[in-house]
Design a protein around this motif. Structure first.
Motif: not given
Length: 372
Positions: A94-113
Motif C-alpha cells: 500500500r502506497v502511503v506517501d509520494t515525494r520528489r527525488v532529491p536533486g531532480a530538476a523537475s517535480a514531474s514524475p515523467r522527468t524526475g522520477g
C-alpha cells in the motif's frame, strides 16, 4: 522533538557552548577549597563533557542513521512487525506517501522520477514493514507503459533506517544520474531495513517459532512488489544490494535463492551470521539452519548457486578485507557462481565509503538484470 530533529541537535550544541562559557566564567569563583567548590567544579566539568558527548552523538546519528527515534535508541521498540492481514481486499503493498527525488530538476514524475513510501505485508510470513520505492522517470512515460522494469532490493545495515538510503546514501539520485548518462538501465529500487522485526536483528534468517525473515525477502517481498508495479518477475529480473548486515543478507539471499535474485551485492559484508544480544538465539539448536547461514559452509557443501555476486572492502580501514579476499577465491573455485569485487585502497565502515562504491554497484547490478 524527534531524535533526528535539527532542533534537538541545535539545542544540544547551544547547551554545550553555554556550559563551556559558563564553566570558564564561573571557574574563578569555584577555585576555592572546600567540598562545595570542589563539587561545583566537578559538576561543571561533567555537565560540559556530557553535553559535548550528546552533541557529537546526535551529529553522528544524523550523519549515519544509526537510530531513528528515542525509543529505538533506548531499546524501547517492542513492535515485532509481525501481523495477520485480516483485510483480503487490501493488497500486500500500500502506497502511503509520494515525494520528489532529491536533486531532480523537475517535480514531474515523467522527468524526475518518484519515490513512494509504502507499507508491505507478507502474504505467507505476515511480516509487516515500511519501505521506499524509487520509480525512474521512464516508468511514467507513455512510450514505456508496457515495459516491465528490473528491480533491486536495497538493504541498510543494522540498526539502520530506510530513510538513510534515500537521504544519506543517495540511491535514487545516483540511479537517476547513471541512467541519464547511459551507464545503467532504468531500474526500480526497493529500499528498506533488513530489520523487519524490530528491534531484533534477525540476520535474514527463518527463525524457528519466530520471524521468517528469509522467506519474506525471497518470496513475499518480490510477490508484493511484483503485484503492484511493472516489475520483471521472470528469472533475471531481480537483484539485491546491501551494506554491512544488509550486505551479508544480500549475498546469502542471492546464494540461497538464485532463481529469484540473479545478482547480489554485499558492501562491507561479513560471511556468517553472528550470535549476540541483538540477535538472540537465531537457530534454536537447528544445525542445518546454522550451517545454511554460514556462507563459507554453504559454498563448500551445497551445489554452487547460479547467480552473480559482488563484494567490497578496503585494504585499510575495513576489518573484512582478508575474509573478502578468501571469499572471492572460494567462490571462484565453484566454477559456476560468478564473483566480482570493489577493493578500495582505504575506507572505513561508513556512509562515505559506501557512497564511493554505490555507482559501480548499481552499474554492475544493472548489467546482470533484464527487463522486458
Amino acid at each position: 522533538m524527534g531524535l533526528t530533529s535539527d532542533k534537538v541537535l541545535a539545542l544540544a550544541v547551544m547547551a554545550a557552548v553555554g556550559l563551556f562559557v559558563g564553566t570558564v566564567w564561573l571557574w574563578p569563583r569555584l577555585a576555592r577549597r572546600g567540598w562545595r567548590a570542589v563539587t561545583g567544579r566537578v559538576g561543571m566539568l561533567l555537565s560540559t563533557q556530557l553535553m559535548l558527548f550528546v552533541a557529537v552523538g546526535l551529529t553522528a546519528n544524523q550523519a549515519f542513521g544509526f537510530y531513528a527515534s528515542w525509543a529505538d535508541l533506548f531499546g524501547q521498540e517492542t513492535d515485532q512487525g509481525v501481523v495477520v492481514d485480516h483485510t483480503p481486499e487490501r493488497g500486500p503493498l500500500r502506497v502511503v506517501d509520494t515525494r520528489r527525488v532529491p536533486g531532480a530538476a523537475s517535480a514531474s514524475p515523467r522527468t524526475g522520477g518518484q519515490i513512494q513510501k509504502v507499507d508491505i505485508v507478507g502474504r505467507t510470513t505476515h511480516i509487516a514493514t515500511p519501505a521506499f520505492v524509487y520509480l525512474p522517470p521512464e516508468y511514467f512515460q507513455p512510450e514505456f507503459r508496457t515495459r516491465m522494469f528490473p528491480a533491486a532490493v536495497v538493504l541498510t545495515g543494522y540498526p539502520g533506517t530506510a530513510q538513510a538510503l534515500v537521504d544519506k546514501l543517495d540511491y535514487p539520485r545516483t540511479a537517476a544520474r547513471l541512467a541519464a548518462d547511459g551507464r545503467m538501465r532504468p531500474m526500480i529500487l526497493v529500499m528498506m531495513r533488513p530489520t523487519v522485526a524490530p528491534p531484533r536483528d534477525t540476520e535474514c534468517v527463518d527463525i524457528p517459532q519466530g520471524p521468517q525473515t528469509e522467506t519474506f525477502f525471497a518470496k513475499d517481498l518480490p510477490d508484493a512488489v511484483g503485484g503492484h508495479y511493472r516489475v520483471n518477475r521472470k528469472p533475471g529480473g531481480w537483484g539485491i544490494i546491501g551494506d554491512s548486515t544488509g550486505g551479508y543478507c544480500a549475498l546469502k539471499i542471492a546464494m540461497h535463492h538464485p532463481g529469484v535474485y540473479a545478482a547480489g551485492a554485499g558492501l562491507s559484508a561479513y560471511y556468517n551470521a553472528p550470535i549476540d544480544p541483538t540477535t538472540g538465539d537465531l537457530f534454536h539448536g537447528d544445525e542445518e539452519l546454522r550451517n545454511r547461514a554460514n556462507l563459507w559452509w554453504y559454498l563448500k557443501h551445497m551445489p554452487a548457486p547460479d547467480t552473480s555476486l559482488l563484494v567490497s572492502s578496503s585494504k585499510v580501514g575495513e576489518s573484512n578485507y582478508m575474509d573478502t579476499l578468501k571469499f572471492i577465491e572460494r567462490v571462484k573455485a565453484t566454477n559456476l557462481t560468478r564473483i566480482s569485487s570493489i577493493i578500495l585502497e582505504s575506507g572505513g565502515h561508513n556512509f562515505n565509503t559506501w557512497r564511493r562504491e554505490i555507482p559501480g554497484t548499481l552499474e554492475w547490478v544493472s548489467e546482470r538484470l533484464t527487463g522486458r
